[in-house]
Every structure is written in C-alpha cells, then in structure tokens.
Write a protein that holds these residues in place. Structure first.
Motif, PDB file in Angstrom:
ATOM      1  N   GLU A 466      31.923 -27.040  17.981  1.00  0.00           N
ATOM      2  CA  GLU A 466      31.398 -26.192  16.905  1.00  0.00           C
ATOM      3  C   GLU A 466      29.897 -26.399  16.727  1.00  0.00           C
ATOM      4  N   ASP A 467      29.443 -27.639  16.903  1.00  0.00           N
ATOM      5  CA  ASP A 467      28.005 -27.904  16.778  1.00  0.00           C
ATOM      6  C   ASP A 467      27.216 -27.383  17.974  1.00  0.00           C
ATOM      7  N   LEU A 468      27.848 -27.393  19.157  1.00  0.00           N
ATOM      8  CA  LEU A 468      27.131 -26.976  20.365  1.00  0.00           C
ATOM      9  C   LEU A 468      27.190 -25.470  20.584  1.00  0.00           C
ATOM     10  N   ASP A 469      28.304 -24.846  20.231  1.00  0.00           N
ATOM     11  CA  ASP A 469      28.497 -23.415  20.504  1.00  0.00           C
ATOM     12  C   ASP A 469      27.878 -22.586  19.376  1.00  0.00           C
ATOM     13  N   ILE A 470      26.585 -22.611  19.304  1.00  0.00           N
ATOM     14  CA  ILE A 470      25.832 -21.879  18.276  1.00  0.00           C
ATOM     15  C   ILE A 470      24.958 -20.847  18.981  1.00  0.00           C
ATOM     16  N   ARG A 471      24.990 -19.647  18.460  1.00  0.00           N
ATOM     17  CA  ARG A 471      24.164 -18.589  19.053  1.00  0.00           C
ATOM     18  C   ARG A 471      22.694 -18.888  18.833  1.00  0.00           C
ATOM     19  N   GLN A 472      21.974 -18.937  19.912  1.00  0.00           N
ATOM     20  CA  GLN A 472      20.546 -19.195  19.838  1.00  0.00           C
ATOM     21  C   GLN A 472      19.798 -17.912  19.451  1.00  0.00           C
ATOM     22  N   PRO A 473      18.845 -18.009  18.573  1.00  0.00           N
ATOM     23  CA  PRO A 473      18.043 -16.810  18.279  1.00  0.00           C
ATOM     24  C   PRO A 473      17.243 -16.382  19.496  1.00  0.00           C
ATOM     25  N   GLN A 474      16.940 -15.092  19.554  1.00  0.00           N
ATOM     26  CA  GLN A 474      16.183 -14.547  20.669  1.00  0.00           C
ATOM     27  C   GLN A 474      14.730 -14.318  20.255  1.00  0.00           C
ATOM     28  N   VAL A 475      13.901 -14.229  21.242  1.00  0.00           N
ATOM     29  CA  VAL A 475      12.469 -14.041  21.023  1.00  0.00           C
ATOM     30  C   VAL A 475      12.025 -12.849  21.861  1.00  0.00           C
ATOM     31  N   GLU A 476      11.363 -11.903  21.216  1.00  0.00           N
ATOM     32  CA  GLU A 476      10.770 -10.780  21.940  1.00  0.00           C
ATOM     33  C   GLU A 476       9.336 -11.154  22.304  1.00  0.00           C
TER      34      GLU A 476
END
Length: 742
Positions: A466-476
């Motif tokens: 649960e701690d590792l499977d986090i959606r990373q924010p994206q950068v444009e």
C-alpha cells in the motif's frame, strides 16, 4: 419649595454654553435637613465639561487627559438628578466612550483611563466603603471576596455570565478567595449572586451494596464521569465516592440534591454482564482477519453491539464486551493459535495499479538483502525468471540436493525462484521440508504479486505494498528551442583585360577574379549579382567592376512538449544523420559499401523530481552538435562540433528556466590580387578582389515544468483540449445540443 440660586447658575454658566443649560442646579431647603441638590441638563454637552462639572458638584479630586475626553453627549434631564445619580450617569457615558474612572493603589484621587487598561491599573478593594451609595465611587473596581462553602471553580462559572467583556473573575487562592473586576454596577450584581449561591451543603452519607461489579472499578468509572460532566454538559457534580475495604459496597458523600444522581450512576453500572475491555494478540494470523472473525462469530447477548478494534501498530485486537462474549472471543483465538502450521499459510494476490510488479519486487529484494524483510521472491509471466538472492545465513543453512537435481537447485537458488517444478515442495531446498516464512512471486502478465506465507507476514506485506503502490504525479515538460542567426558579407572587385598589337604580334594582358564571363579576349560581360559596371573598347580593352553586400537574419523556433512521470527521464531529440561509406581494399580489388550514419543535432534530457511544496528538482542535459565543413576523405565522416550543458536546478512549479545561450561569432576577410601590382598604392585597387564576412549564431533553450496532480486527470484533459483546439482538429466526440420537444 425649589429655587435656583445665582451663585450656582453662574458656576454652571462657566462650564456649559447657555444654550445647553436649562436649569443647572436647584435645591430645596427643609428645616434641620441638608439641602437636596438636583441638576437638570439639556442639549449637547461636551464630555470634558461634564466630567469637570460632576467633579465640582461632588467635590472630587480627579485627573484625566483632555485629549482622551473627545466628543459630546446629548442629555435631556428635565426632572433633574441628584449628585450621586449625576456621577453614575457620568461613569456610564464614559464607559460608552471606552473610558472609566478608577482609583490607583495608594491614591484616593480618581483617574480617567481606558476600559482595557482599568483591570491592570485599579487597586484592589477589600472593605465595604466601595459599596456606599452616598460616596462617589470609581466606575471600575476590583474587589476581593472570600468563598465559604462552594468550590471556587463552580462559583467562577456561575459569576462569569454576569460580567462584561472587560470584566473577569480570578482565583487568588484555591477554594478561598476570588478577585472580581468590572464596572461597579456589575460587580455589585455579581456579589449579590455570590451571597445567594455560596451556601452550605446539606450533606448526606449513604452506603450502597454492590451486586455484580467491584467497588474500586465502579468508583473509578463514576468519578471519571463526574469530572467530565462539567466539560461536556456544563453541570457541576458535587460529591465523593469511597470504596469499602471488603469491595462489596460504596459510600456516597454528597449534598441532598445530588445524592440521587450518584445512586443512579451506581445502579446503571452495577448490573450483570457489564461490558469490559480486553486486549488480544494473535500469534500467527492477521489482525484484520481475526478481528473480522470475532465480530461475526461471537454471539452478543443484549442490545449493545460488540466493539472490536484492530490495532495494526501493536498487532493486537481491542474488544469491549461482556464476560460471556469475552469467553467466546478467547475460545476463537485459542483455536486459531493451536491450528497446525500447514493451515496457517494462506495465499493472497495483490493487484498493483500504479507501479510495475517487477519494480515493486525489486524494492522487496532490497529489503530482503538488507535483512529487514524475510521472504523469498521470484518473477514469472514474461521472459526469463528472476528473483532476489537469499540472505547469506539462509543460503548457508540450505541443504544442496545431489545429482542432477543439485544443478537445477543451484540455478533456482541463484534466481531466487524456489525449487524446480519436478522437485517436491520443500524437498532438498529447505531442511526437514521447512518452507520459507513468506514466498512472493511477481506475475508480470497480470501486474500483480502472489504471496504465500504466515498471515502476520502477509499483513506486513500488504501494508508495504500500500505504501509502495502509489500513483506518482506527472510533470508536463515544455521545451522552447530558439536559434538566431545573423550574417553579413561584402565583395568588391575589379577585372581588367586588354589586347596590344605590335605588327603581326598580339599581346593579351588581364587580371581575372571570376567576376564576369568571357567569350574571348576583350569580350567581357558582367556576371553575378550586386552593383556591376562594364567598360568595353571592342577588340582592345575591357574593365568589369562589381560591389555586393549580403545581409541575412534568421530565426528558428521549436516548442515541443512531453509528459513524464515523477523521477522518470524524458528525452527530446532532433538530429540530422549524415551517411558515410566504407571501403574494403584487397590485393586485387577495392569495394565500397554503406558505412552507417553520423548524427548531429539537438538532444535534451530532463528528469524531474517533485520535492516539498511542489518544488521541482530538474536534472537536465542539453547537447548541441553540427557538421562543420566537408569531409577530408570520402570514407571518413565530416567534422562535427558539439557543445553540451548539464546541471541540476530547483524551480517552483510552473516556472521557466533559460539554459544554453550558446553563441558563435565568425569573422573572415579574404583578398585576391595580382602579384607585385597588388602591392603598389592606388594601382592595387585595380588589380585585386576583396571579400569580408561576419557570421553570428545564438542558441537558447527554455524549459518549463508543471506538476499534474489531479486524481481524475482533469488537468491533463484540460491541457489536451487546449492543444486540440489550437491545432484546429476534431477530437471525434459527438456534440450534445438541446432539442425542443413538444
């Protein structure tokens, strides 16, 4: 009988305008009595004059700052007021202006101060003189009073609603003295209430025999409820409970009006099946699963539901229930703890939504290698199986199979993939057939992790995933490539050609630099562009003059965009490929073939990392290369110039940084002339060709990074729609339009 004396009228006229005073002072005289002085005021009266007049009437010593007594008041005192009423009126009017009168410590004179400062400046009154109505008292007082029966906290709570916002009730000594500070009428009202409520209790002592619960437990619980009653409900509970030494009864000591409340609380909790709280610790199974089993399997005997709380921090379960319900929970826990080891190895599948299974498994491998997490991992579903290396102590404790199975066991151990398929479970790989506490396999096809092991370790693995499977924010990342070029060239030349005849001999002389075309001697025509001039004497003499200046300004702009996940690398590349040849020579023949490509152009690499407060740590690299000149050999690539910039910068979200600024300046002067003649002054201008060129090129890179965090990708959808509209293309979605239905 009333009359107005001249002396009093004159004194009042000195203080107020005539238009503001109808009857300044009047008094009546009775035999053997003091004059009853009354004052009637009407109209607009300056506040400072009212204070002066009241002080003169009551013969008071008073000090004030005239600058603070600004403004006027409107009075209509037709029937008149006494001196005491006049002073009370003056204090009320001062209070309406944010002022009041006080007596400072050690001083009998009155002082006019602000209401906010009065509580800290006024002296403490401790006698009854401040209550005398016939004596002019300050408008703000601080009075020390003694409490006799009730607790000071109870009295403070009762008196506080009677005081103004600038007043207060302070406790000087616990349960003994109170200090009341406020305007004098409010203090008098508060003390009158204090005399009514600070009365002795009618104490009652009662003994209650207990039927089901222990005295010590009930005393602690009910006393805690009484302490919280004032905070929660605002009701003050007075009384005390004492547990008897035999633990079979409780003594109640309380006022007569409170005794019934204490009895009701004892009767409420002294009943069969009273609820108690206990903590259970599962030995092998997961906390959540055991808690769910207890909640569903325990039969409740009452209207109050079972309370089961899972404490993942300590690996325990907190149950609040009756004794019978606790007995059932203990039986369930005992049965689970006594279950055989084979039944304590369930299998779970953890589907990953935001990260790759192999990537998460590599993190677990690192924890296993560091000895923090005990597990055996493997990968299946795509390509070659891979896994983590077992720890050194685990490898040393494993027994190696013999024969051909040993080779396969070695390979499986190196991959961390467990025993081969044809080896029975636990045979040879683990001593006495003992299986690892936790086995994890990554299924790359389904992007999930499959784990088999003890429930407690599975719970730990679930929390870790649960701690590792986090959606990373994206950068444009938006990159603007700007190339500017400027060039200037000048050419100036003169060509001469002549024919000299001496009898039958013809001699031709010329100085040619390619400025014109010739069809024969002294047959010239101007060529090229720019200013040209031709002088012809057919058959004998020709002259060509050309002057040319060329200016070029160029601007090339490119603005690509790319979307990249946090901590991932984005590459923008724009290159030109130059083909090359390869020559293979032998003793008899040489062959030429295609030798590949050489690249030159622009390559930009950006890796964003989102830090605190949406600051971006950008690791970027800008490489600019170009071919310069021609190749010296057909089999060799042309020369190439390369400039590279790389660095790490921290910028706020949405800001732009400028990098590059590479500038190249080239200046060249060239001259072609006739030997010897080209060095003679004046003559040299007729026998030479000159050219001068200046070239300047600049290259800039602007990088802008914006964080996209929306969970529903609304920000990405908006940016995409803007790009679609700017490109003028149809996104293919149907347009919903309103339609009139009759």
């Amino acid at each position: 009988m009333r009359k107005v004396t001249r002396s009093m009228v004159g004194r009042c006229a000195a203080l107020f305008p005539i238009s503001s005073v109808i009857a300044c002072c009047s008094f009546s005289v009775c035999l053997a009595e003091q004059p009853d002085t009354r004052t009637a005021l009407a109209g607009e009266v300056p506040l400072v004059r009212l204070v002066d007049f009241a002080a003169q009437q009551l013969e008071l010593n008073i000090e004030y700052d005239p600058a603070e007594l600004r403004g006027s008041v409107h009075l209509r005192l037709g029937e008149g007021v006494s001196d005491a009423q006049l002073w009370e009126l003056t204090n009320r009017l001062l209070a309406s202006k944010g002022l009041t009168t006080i007596r400072m410590p050690g001083d009998e004179a009155l002082s006019v101060v602000g209401l906010t400062k009065a509580r800290t400046l006024a002296r403490i009154e401790h006698d009854e003189a401040w209550t005398e109505a016939g004596h002019a008292q300050p408008g703000f007082v601080r009075v020390r009073v003694s409490t006799r029966f009730r607790p000071s906290e109870y009295l403070r709570a009762a008196l506080a609603p009677l005081l103004s916002s600038g007043g207060s009730v302070e406790e000087i000594v616990s349960n003994e003295l109170l200090l009341i500070s406020d305007q004098r009428p409010r203090v008098i009202q508060a003390i009158e209430l204090l005399e009514l409520i600070d009365r002795p209790y009618g104490t009652v002592v009662d003994e209650i025999d207990l039927q089901h619960q222990s005295a010590a437990g009930l005393v602690a619980r009910i006393s805690q409820i009484a302490d919280k009653s004032e905070t929660v409900t605002g009701e003050w509970r007075v009384g005390e409970l004492i547990a008897e030494t035999d633990d079979g009864s409780i003594l109640i000591i309380a006022p007569a009006n409170e005794i019934e409340w204490w009895r009701s609380q004892i009767a409420r909790f002294d009943r069969a099946g009273a609820r108690g709280r206990r903590t259970y610790v599962p030995e092998h199974h997961g906390v959540e699963e055991v808690a769910a089993l207890i909640s569903s399997a325990v039969e409740t005997s009452g209207s109050v539901p079972l309370s089961v709380i899972s404490d993942a921090l300590t690996g325990s379960i907190i149950v609040t229930a009756t004794d019978d319900e606790h007995t059932q929970a203990e039986e369930i826990l005992r049965r689970l703890n006594d279950a055989p080891a084979s039944s304590r190895r369930p299998m779970r599948t953890f589907a990953l939504r935001n990260r790759q299974a192999e990537e998460v498994l590599s993190v677990i491998d690192g924890l296993v290698a560091a000895g923090i997490f005990e597990a055996q991992t493997s990968v299946t579903g795509q390509g070659e199986r891979r896994g983590s290396e077992p720890a050194a102590d685990q490898r040393g404790s494993q027994q190696q199979p013999s024969g051909s199975d040993q080779d396969r066991g070695d390979r499986a151990q190196d991959r961390g993939a467990g025993p081969p398929d044809d080896v029975p479970s636990g045979a040879g790989m683990y001593p006495d057939g003992e299986l690892p506490a936790l086995s994890i396999t990554a299924d790359l096809g389904l992007n999930s992790l499959i784990a088999i092991g003890e429930p407690l370790l599975l719970d730990r693995l679930e929390s870790l995933i649960e701690d590792l499977d986090i959606r990373q924010p994206q950068v444009e990342v938006q990159v603007l490539l700007l190339s500017l070029s400027e060039s200037q060239s000048r050419d100036l030349g003169v060509e001469l050609e002549g024919l000299i005849r001496a009898g039958s001999i013809s001699i031709g002389l010329s100085s040619l630099f390619g400025l014109s075309t010739s069809n024969g001697i002294v047959d010239r025509s101007a060529g090229g562009s720019g200013f040209t001039g031709v002088v012809l004497n057919p058959g004998e003499f020709a002259s060509v003059i050309r002057a040319l200046e060329t200016l070029n300004d160029g601007r090339s702009l490119s603005m690509p965009k790319i979307l990249v996940t946090n901590n991932e690398q984005a590459v923008l590349s724009s290159v030109i490929q130059q083909p090359t040849v390869s020559i293979n020579a032998s003793d008899t023949v040489a062959t030429t073939s295609f030798g590949g490509f050489e690249d030159a152009g622009t390559t930009i690499t950006v890796e964003p990392q989102i830090s605190e407060a949406d600051h971006l740590v950008l690791t970027y690299s800008v490489s600019l290369s170009s071919f310069v000149g021609e190749s010296s050999d057909p089999s060799a690539p042309p020369p190439r110039q390369q400039n590279q910039i790389q660095s790490v910068a921290t910028i706020p979200d949405g800001f732009t940084i400028a990098v590059g600024g590479i500038e190249l300046l080239t200046e060249a002067d060239a001259e072609s002339r006739v030997p010897l003649l080209g060095q003679i002054p004046l003559v040299k201008e007729l026998v030479r060709n000159r050219s001068r060129s200046n070239n300047r090129s600049r290259f800039y890179v602007f990088i802008r990074a914006s964080v996209l965090r929306d969970a529903g990708f609304a920000d990405l959808r908006y940016l995409s729609d803007v790009a679609v509209d700017a490109a003028g293309i149809d996104d293919g979605w149907p347009v919903v339009e309103p339609r009139i239905i009759k």
